[in-house]
Design a protein around this motif. Structure first.
Motif, mmCIF file in Angstrom:
data_model
loop_
_atom_site.group_PDB
_atom_site.id
_atom_site.type_symbol
_atom_site.label_atom_id
_atom_site.label_comp_id
_atom_site.label_asym_id
_atom_site.label_seq_id
_atom_site.Cartn_x
_atom_site.Cartn_y
_atom_site.Cartn_z
ATOM 1 N N VAL A 178 57.697 28.536 19.685
ATOM 2 C CA VAL A 178 57.473 29.976 19.669
ATOM 3 C C VAL A 178 57.960 30.507 18.326
ATOM 4 C CG1 VAL A 178 57.950 32.183 20.784
ATOM 5 C CG2 VAL A 178 57.774 30.107 22.174
ATOM 6 N N ASP A 179 57.028 30.991 17.502
ATOM 7 C CA ASP A 179 57.371 31.608 16.221
ATOM 8 C C ASP A 179 57.552 33.103 16.433
ATOM 9 O OD1 ASP A 179 57.008 29.140 14.989
ATOM 10 O OD2 ASP A 179 54.909 29.560 14.534
ATOM 11 N N ILE A 180 58.708 33.617 16.046
ATOM 12 C CA ILE A 180 59.034 35.033 16.225
ATOM 13 C C ILE A 180 59.175 35.659 14.841
ATOM 14 C CG2 ILE A 180 60.659 36.667 17.266
ATOM 15 C CD1 ILE A 180 61.637 34.182 18.967
ATOM 16 N N THR A 181 58.385 36.689 14.574
ATOM 17 C CA THR A 181 58.388 37.327 13.257
ATOM 18 C C THR A 181 58.755 38.795 13.385
ATOM 19 O OG1 THR A 181 56.659 35.831 12.473
ATOM 20 C CG2 THR A 181 57.020 37.838 11.202
ATOM 21 N N ASN A 182 59.653 39.227 12.555
ATOM 22 C CA ASN A 182 59.999 40.649 12.458
ATOM 23 C C ASN A 182 58.980 41.301 11.526
ATOM 24 O OD1 ASN A 182 61.050 43.187 12.088
ATOM 25 N ND2 ASN A 182 63.014 42.511 11.245
ATOM 26 N N LEU A 209 66.619 43.004 12.233
ATOM 27 C CA LEU A 209 67.098 42.880 13.611
ATOM 28 C C LEU A 209 68.420 42.124 13.588
ATOM 29 C CD1 LEU A 209 63.819 41.849 15.501
ATOM 30 C CD2 LEU A 209 64.852 44.111 15.364
ATOM 31 N N ASP A 210 69.446 42.730 14.127
ATOM 32 C CA ASP A 210 70.757 42.090 14.225
ATOM 33 C C ASP A 210 70.993 41.756 15.689
ATOM 34 O OD1 ASP A 210 73.317 41.196 14.109
ATOM 35 O OD2 ASP A 210 74.121 42.902 13.005
ATOM 36 N N THR A 211 70.735 40.514 16.046
ATOM 37 C CA THR A 211 70.642 39.976 17.414
ATOM 38 C C THR A 211 69.289 40.345 18.016
ATOM 39 O OG1 THR A 211 71.593 41.810 18.702
ATOM 40 C CG2 THR A 211 73.130 40.193 17.763
ATOM 41 N N TRP A 212 68.760 39.436 18.750
ATOM 42 C CA TRP A 212 67.458 39.687 19.371
ATOM 43 C C TRP A 212 67.347 38.930 20.690
ATOM 44 C CZ3 TRP A 212 65.084 35.029 20.016
ATOM 45 C CH2 TRP A 212 65.389 34.010 19.109
ATOM 46 N N THR A 213 66.498 39.464 21.567
ATOM 47 C CA THR A 213 66.174 38.862 22.860
ATOM 48 C C THR A 213 64.664 38.910 23.048
ATOM 49 O OG1 THR A 213 68.271 39.528 23.871
ATOM 50 C CG2 THR A 213 66.447 39.006 25.364
ATOM 51 N N LEU A 214 64.092 37.751 23.266
ATOM 52 C CA LEU A 214 62.659 37.649 23.545
ATOM 53 C C LEU A 214 62.477 37.305 25.019
ATOM 54 C CD1 LEU A 214 59.706 37.365 22.221
ATOM 55 C CD2 LEU A 214 60.120 34.903 22.404
ATOM 56 N N THR A 215 61.559 37.995 25.690
ATOM 57 C CA THR A 215 61.231 37.660 27.085
ATOM 58 C C THR A 215 59.728 37.494 27.216
ATOM 59 O OG1 THR A 215 61.057 39.975 27.771
ATOM 60 C CG2 THR A 215 63.208 38.914 28.019
ATOM 61 N N ASN A 275 67.198 25.837 19.060
ATOM 62 C CA ASN A 275 67.159 26.922 18.084
ATOM 63 C C ASN A 275 67.176 28.295 18.745
ATOM 64 O OD1 ASN A 275 67.328 27.477 15.339
ATOM 65 N ND2 ASN A 275 65.148 27.993 15.197
ATOM 66 N N ALA A 276 67.617 28.342 19.987
ATOM 67 C CA ALA A 276 67.780 29.591 20.731
ATOM 68 C C ALA A 276 68.441 29.228 22.052
ATOM 69 C CB ALA A 276 66.450 30.286 20.972
ATOM 70 N N ASN A 277 68.862 30.236 22.779
ATOM 71 C CA ASN A 277 69.404 30.054 24.126
ATOM 72 C C ASN A 277 68.293 30.371 25.122
ATOM 73 O OD1 ASN A 277 72.189 29.624 23.182
ATOM 74 N ND2 ASN A 277 72.108 31.795 22.612
ATOM 75 N N TRP A 278 67.974 29.403 25.972
ATOM 76 C CA TRP A 278 66.846 29.523 26.890
ATOM 77 C C TRP A 278 67.328 29.625 28.330
ATOM 78 C CZ3 TRP A 278 61.636 29.464 25.397
ATOM 79 C CH2 TRP A 278 61.405 29.208 24.039
ATOM 80 N N SER A 279 66.714 30.518 29.106
ATOM 81 C CA SER A 279 66.997 30.616 30.539
ATOM 82 C C SER A 279 65.754 31.153 31.238
ATOM 83 C CB SER A 279 68.195 31.542 30.801
ATOM 84 O OG SER A 279 67.921 32.872 30.386
ATOM 85 N N ASN A 298 70.446 32.164 13.718
ATOM 86 C CA ASN A 298 69.251 32.989 13.494
ATOM 87 C C ASN A 298 69.402 34.377 14.125
ATOM 88 O OD1 ASN A 298 68.989 32.412 16.220
ATOM 89 N ND2 ASN A 298 67.081 31.241 16.009
ATOM 90 N N ARG A 299 70.649 34.833 14.123
ATOM 91 C CA ARG A 299 70.940 36.130 14.752
ATOM 92 C C ARG A 299 70.237 37.272 14.037
ATOM 93 N NH1 ARG A 299 74.761 39.915 13.602
ATOM 94 N NH2 ARG A 299 75.779 38.528 12.102
ATOM 95 N N VAL A 300 70.182 37.249 12.730
ATOM 96 C CA VAL A 300 69.594 38.335 11.950
ATOM 97 C C VAL A 300 68.194 37.932 11.494
ATOM 98 C CG1 VAL A 300 69.806 39.774 9.893
ATOM 99 C CG2 VAL A 300 71.856 39.120 11.187
ATOM 100 N N LEU A 301 67.221 38.812 11.769
ATOM 101 C CA LEU A 301 65.856 38.620 11.295
ATOM 102 C C LEU A 301 65.519 39.767 10.349
ATOM 103 C CD1 LEU A 301 63.696 37.522 14.390
ATOM 104 C CD2 LEU A 301 64.348 36.163 12.409
ATOM 105 N N ALA A 302 65.408 39.455 9.079
ATOM 106 C CA ALA A 302 65.054 40.471 8.092
ATOM 107 C C ALA A 302 63.580 40.831 8.226
ATOM 108 C CB ALA A 302 65.352 39.950 6.686
ATOM 109 N N PRO A 303 63.144 41.981 7.729
ATOM 110 C CA PRO A 303 61.722 42.329 7.747
ATOM 111 C C PRO A 303 60.884 41.228 7.114
ATOM 112 C CG PRO A 303 63.012 44.229 7.116
ATOM 113 C CD PRO A 303 63.964 43.070 7.151
ATOM 114 N N GLY A 304 59.852 40.790 7.823
ATOM 115 C CA GLY A 304 58.975 39.727 7.352
ATOM 116 C C GLY A 304 59.460 38.327 7.645
ATOM 117 N N GLU A 305 60.675 38.181 8.170
ATOM 118 C CA GLU A 305 61.243 36.859 8.409
ATOM 119 C C GLU A 305 60.787 36.310 9.761
ATOM 120 O OE1 GLU A 305 65.590 34.553 8.388
ATOM 121 O OE2 GLU A 305 65.487 36.749 8.213
#
Length: 672
Positions: free
Chosen positions: A586-590, A596-602, A617-621, A635-642
């Motif tokens: 799963v590629d996640i792009t800001n 983004l300082d910390t993020w949660t994907l669902t 490369n992430a915590n999965w549940s 990978n807590r911080v995602l800069a714009p375009g990262e």
């Protein structure tokens, strides 16, 4: 022998038409059943109810068997018998390496088909045959003999030729890849259609969620279906799937029919994606692993056939008419022989201690097919229905003569159920014919009841046959609509005009519930205010100046895109698959303007049988069907375009349906 194996109006229209007959008080009913004739599904094909015949069955084509098939309403008969198809040579009626019973040649088979009033489905020999041999068979059948055999398959279960490891299907070709199969399918189809251009040719496909679906073998461009459809999809008319769901109990097996809608939809989507067109779908082998001769088999058969037909499968063919004793047991108080056959072979267990009933005695699934043929006939349309009790299943069919049938399954082995039945879009007369097939019965019984309530015996099939309270001439049903200009929020629907002076109503279907999206006097309607990344099923109905409402059109299903603009984007890609598990990234792009300082994907799985087991490369549940992915320190911080990539190992026990909706920190992401 066969191996074992938009919402503009948001008006709910489900308010039931006044009941005909005394209703059952809700407090007295165990279950509420809702039937909505405005929620149209697919129509019943002429070949919908089918069976398999095998050349090692000495009863093939006999008058007694043909008459039993006719009496059960069987319309399709497949020949020459599963894996035998790939060793069978029709001209001299031989199957090297296998047993061929007397009087089972093609002409004897056709005599039985004609006596039964059915239609043949013939499997040409791919494994040890040639395109010329198949073309000669077409010439003999349709030119010389005038049998009019319309449906022809190219081989049987060729994915079982050893290419994926397991080997049960004969295949003499040095190259056993799906590419080789597909290339020769083109040759077969061209040679056969050169003899008779009117025939329909089918190719073997894997059933979504069943081995080896999803597996890419070394050297292949993709899984079996992708390769076959990419190469041969423009030459064939239909795809062939088989299904033998596993399970060791009634509840386990009977719950598996919830896989069917996704199985059929995925095959249809694969055809559109890889062949660039729609093709028919035929399930030419079906059986179960538990209670094959007793009531679980009957309940499974009735539910599976009705669900497959409602989803547009044009033929469903039980494996098979006769097979033989595998082992004896007692299920729900009745003797079961683990026999794939619809009819008894009259045999005994190896130790001779337990014997079947007399030759050709029908087993329980035979009576289920007989019930199905009375429930829905060719040309009838299945419609939406639901129940409040998961142990009670329901299907409904609108008959071409104005009648309505409601098929009810009580899956409780021990408890009778009292059902209250409500109707939307149809006003039934008070009286109903009630057909019942109960546990251990030797046939279907017919009684008189009412449209509004019925008692369902334990482990039973029950059909209500209804007439309208006031017959009327309704306008013709519209054809299936088409969707264009589908975006994240809208879609334009179009359909051919049916008659002057009518107005058309567009309804979204939720099982037995309809939501009115709007109406128009034209034949184009744009639906707005839709939800991104959401699947919609719609029907169009015509209403004339007297207020009479047509049947529902066949359904259209479409999916809106992800949001066109968002502050995040997600790309989901499966990287490997081994039949019941897979690896995905799963590629996640800001895509926003702020870090983004910390993020949660669902994201939700589309089914209940998929699971994210472990990841990196992430915590999965996972809770229920919802997967939650959170950042790590790295990978807590995602800069714009990262972009950051997280991966996981998943498992599934049915069709592996791709998730489509991803939310990052509460924001719905675009997908690609």
């Amino acid at each position: 022998m066969k191996r074992s194996r938009p919402a503009v109006l948001s008006v709910f229209v489900l308010a039931a038409v006044p009941m005909a007959g005394p209703p059952v008080a809700a407090a007295d009913a165990d279950v509420t059943v809702v039937v909505n004739t405005m929620a149209g599904m697919e129509k019943v094909d002429d070949l919908a109810i089918g069976v398999n015949h095998a050349i090692w069955d000495a009863q093939l084509g006999t008058p007694e068997v043909a008459d039993l098939m006719r009496d059960a309403g069987v319309r399709a008969m497949r020949y020459p018998g599963g894996s035998y198809s790939d060793i069978y040579h029709w001209r001299d009626h031989t199957a090297p390496g296998g047993y061929v019973a007397p009087n089972t040649d093609f002409d004897h088979f056709m005599a039985g088909v004609r006596r039964a009033g059915g239609q043949p489905i013939v499997t040409a020999n791919y494994g040890t045959g040639t395109p010329q041999e198949a073309a000669d068979w077409v010439r003999y059948a349709n030119v010389e003999k005038g049998y009019g055999v319309k449906y022809w398959e190219i081989g049987n279960e060729l994915y079982g030729n050893g290419h994926y490891g397991a080997s049960w299907e004969a295949d003499d070709h040095p190259d056993k890849s799906p590419a080789q199969y597909a290339t020769l399918v083109r040759d077969y189809a061209r040679a056969m259609k050169a003899v008779d251009p009117t025939i329909k040719v089918g190719a073997v496909l894997t059933t979504p969620g069943e081995w080896p679906d999803g597996i890419t073998a070394d050297g292949d461009a993709g899984p079996w279906n992708q390769v076959v459809l990419s190469i041969a999809g423009r030459e064939i008319d239909y795809g062939i799937v088989h299904w033998y769901p596993t399970g060791e109990s009634g509840p386990e097996v009977l719950s598996k029919t919830d896989r069917i809608a996704d199985q059929v939809r995925l095959v249809r989507e694969q055809a559109r994606r890889f062949a660039g067109r729609d093709i028919g779908i035929a399930m030419t082998e079906l059986n179960t692993s538990y209670g094959r001769n007793t009531q679980p088999g009957a309940l499974f058969a009735a539910d599976a056939y009705a669900t497959l037909i409602a989803n547009g499968v044009f033929t469903v063919d039980w494996w098979n008419v006769h097979n033989g004793v595998e082992r004896a047991s007692t299920i729900a108080g009745q003797p079961d022989f683990h026999d794939f056959g619809l009819l008894s072979s009259g045999g005994c267990t190896e130790d001779g201690t337990t014997c079947q009933p007399a030759l050709n005695t029908p087993f329980a699934p035979y009576h289920a097919l007989s019930m199905l043929s009375r429930f829905a006939r060719p040309g009838d349309q299945l419609v939406g229905a639901s129940t409040s009790d998961p142990l009670v299943g329901v299907h409904a069919a609108r008959h071409t003569d104005g009648g309505l049938a409601v098929l009810l399954l009580n899956r409780s082995e021990d408890t009778a159920k009292t059902a209250e039945v409500d109707y939307a879009g149809y006003s039934p007369a008070v009286a109903a014919r009630v057909l019942t097939y109960g546990n251990g019965a030797t046939g279907i019984t017919t009684t008189t009841g009412t449209a509004g309530s019925v008692t369902l015996p334990p482990y039973s099939l029950t059909t209500l046959l209804l007439r309208p309270s006031t017959p009327s001439a309704a306008p013709a049903a519209p054809a299936r609509p088409a969707a264009t200009a589908v975006t994240d929020r809208a879609a334009t629907l179009t359909w051919p005009a049916t008659a002057p002076g009518v107005k058309y109503e567009v309804h979204r279907r939720f099982g037995s519930t309809s939501e009115a999206l709007g109406e128009t006097k034209g034949t184009t309607f744009t639906v707005d205010n839709l939800t991104p990344a959401t699947r919609y099923s719609v029907n169009v109905l015509a209403r004339d100046g007297a207020g009479r409402l047509s049947w529902a059109s066949p359904p259209l299903t479409f999916q809106t895109t992800g949001p066109t603009t968002s502050s995040c984007a997600v790309h989901y890609a499966e990287t490997s698959n081994w039949g019941n598990g897979f690896v995905a990234n799963v590629d996640i792009t800001n895509t926003g303007t702020h870090a983004l300082d910390t993020w949660t994907l669902t994201f939700p799985w589309p089914t209940t049988w998929q699971h994210a087991d472990s990841g990196w490369n992430a915590n999965w549940s996972q809770s229920g069907t919802t997967v939650t992915v959170t950042n790590t320190d790295g990978n807590r911080v995602l800069a714009p375009g990262e972009t950051t990539t997280a991966g996981f190992v998943g498992s599934y026990h049915g069709p592996n349906v791709r998730p489509t909706s991803f939310t990052l920190n509460g924001v719905l992401c675009s997908t690609g």
